[in-house]
Motif scaffolding. Structure first.
Motif, mmCIF file in Angstrom:
data_model
loop_
_atom_site.group_PDB
_atom_site.id
_atom_site.type_symbol
_atom_site.label_atom_id
_atom_site.label_comp_id
_atom_site.label_asym_id
_atom_site.label_seq_id
_atom_site.Cartn_x
_atom_site.Cartn_y
_atom_site.Cartn_z
ATOM 1 N N ARG A 29 0.834 -1.280 -0.039
ATOM 2 C CA ARG A 29 -0.101 -0.007 -0.018
ATOM 3 C C ARG A 29 0.830 1.210 0.092
ATOM 4 N NH1 ARG A 29 -1.226 4.792 3.353
ATOM 5 N NH2 ARG A 29 -3.513 5.394 2.628
ATOM 6 N N ASP A 30 0.417 2.166 -0.886
ATOM 7 C CA ASP A 30 1.038 3.471 -0.871
ATOM 8 C C ASP A 30 0.133 4.386 -1.311
ATOM 9 O OD1 ASP A 30 4.401 4.438 -1.026
ATOM 10 O OD2 ASP A 30 2.863 5.868 -1.947
ATOM 11 N N GLU A 31 0.281 5.723 -1.085
ATOM 12 C CA GLU A 31 -0.808 6.739 -1.392
ATOM 13 C C GLU A 31 -0.835 7.159 -2.943
ATOM 14 O OE1 GLU A 31 -0.349 10.146 1.240
ATOM 15 O OE2 GLU A 31 -1.004 9.073 2.824
ATOM 16 N N ASP A 32 0.274 6.943 -3.302
ATOM 17 C CA ASP A 32 0.532 6.956 -4.899
ATOM 18 C C ASP A 32 0.336 5.820 -5.739
ATOM 19 O OD1 ASP A 32 1.568 7.458 -7.572
ATOM 20 O OD2 ASP A 32 3.151 8.784 -6.839
ATOM 21 N N THR A 59 -4.396 1.632 -2.691
ATOM 22 C CA THR A 59 -3.885 2.959 -2.213
ATOM 23 C C THR A 59 -4.841 2.654 -1.090
ATOM 24 O OG1 THR A 59 -5.644 3.793 -3.531
ATOM 25 C CG2 THR A 59 -3.286 4.168 -4.228
ATOM 26 N N LEU A 61 -6.049 1.689 2.907
ATOM 27 C CA LEU A 61 -5.535 1.205 4.061
ATOM 28 C C LEU A 61 -6.289 0.069 4.448
ATOM 29 C CD1 LEU A 61 -3.273 1.709 6.198
ATOM 30 C CD2 LEU A 61 -4.841 3.062 7.357
ATOM 31 N N THR A 75 7.070 3.464 5.604
ATOM 32 C CA THR A 75 7.309 4.720 4.840
ATOM 33 C C THR A 75 8.294 5.511 5.232
ATOM 34 O OG1 THR A 75 5.952 5.663 6.472
ATOM 35 C CG2 THR A 75 4.771 4.584 4.814
ATOM 36 N N ARG A 85 -0.868 6.744 11.530
ATOM 37 C CA ARG A 85 -1.029 5.754 10.601
ATOM 38 C C ARG A 85 -1.360 4.269 11.387
ATOM 39 N NH1 ARG A 85 2.648 6.360 7.689
ATOM 40 N NH2 ARG A 85 1.642 7.871 6.230
#
Length: 199
Positions: A29-32, A59, A61, A75, A85
């Motif tokens: 998972r990553d925001e981008d 993306t 969570l 991260t 988080r």
């Protein structure tokens, strides 16, 4: 076992690959979204289709951590952001889920303070997930004996060697490397050996 890796940077990529190589299903998972897909594609190119098939990207969570037995926060964010988080992660996971942090110079104890159940928190420092098979298990002030034992079992399942260390600045491996570098510089400075010989 289902493993969630939060962060698709260099460390997250290496950790996700190591887990998939060991047969675990990994949610990265990553925001981008582009970064996630590029990382999943890179893992498949480097390690083959069989490993790549075990890694999915997202993306979201909840989509990443739901059902995970181990969540690894990898991260480059600040302690405060990581604390927030992992608190959010706790809303979507089972009580038995192990929540780990992997970042140099990070207080796992400070990150764990954001959890309702801080005893589940542990640090997992993959010395070099792409090459080495060594993981430092960092014990936070709140880490329970059960969480430590589950972390040891998880590291064994990754076919990695583990070192159990306290939650202090700098990892054991980094501190030993620095001591070796200092001694190498002293040997050159006092003409014990030349730079090429020390190297």
């Amino acid at each position: 076992m289902d493993v969630a890796v939060l962060g698709a940077g260099r460390r997250g990529r290496g950790i996700a690959a190591r887990c998939a190589i060991s047969g675990h299903s990994v949610s990265l998972r990553d925001e981008d979204a582009n970064r996630v897909m590029d990382t999943v594609d890179a893992i498949e190119r480097e390690h083959g289709a069989a490993v790549g098939e075990r890694v999915t990207g997202t993306t979201g969570l909840e989509a990443a951590v739901g059902g995970a037995a181990v969540v690894i926060e990898a991260t480059d964010d600040s302690v405060a952001d990581k604390r927030d988080r992992v608190a959010a992660v706790e809303e979507f996971v089972e009580e038995a889920t192990l929540i780990a942090a992997d970042q140099p110079n990070l207080s796992v104890t400070a990150v764990a303070a954001g959890l309702r159940n801080p005893g589940r928190a542990i640090g997992l420092h993959f010395v070099d997930p792409a090459a080495d098979l060594l993981v430092e298990i960092v014990v936070a002030d709140q880490t329970t004996t059960d969480s430590l034992e589950r972390a040891r079992s998880f590291v064994e399942e990754l076919d990695c060697e583990s070192l159990v260390v306290g939650d202090t600045p700098g990892f054991v491996t980094d501190r030993l490397d620095l001591a070796m570098i200092v001694e190498a510089a002293r040997m050159v400075d006092t003409r014990v050996a030349s730079v090429p010989d020390v190297d």
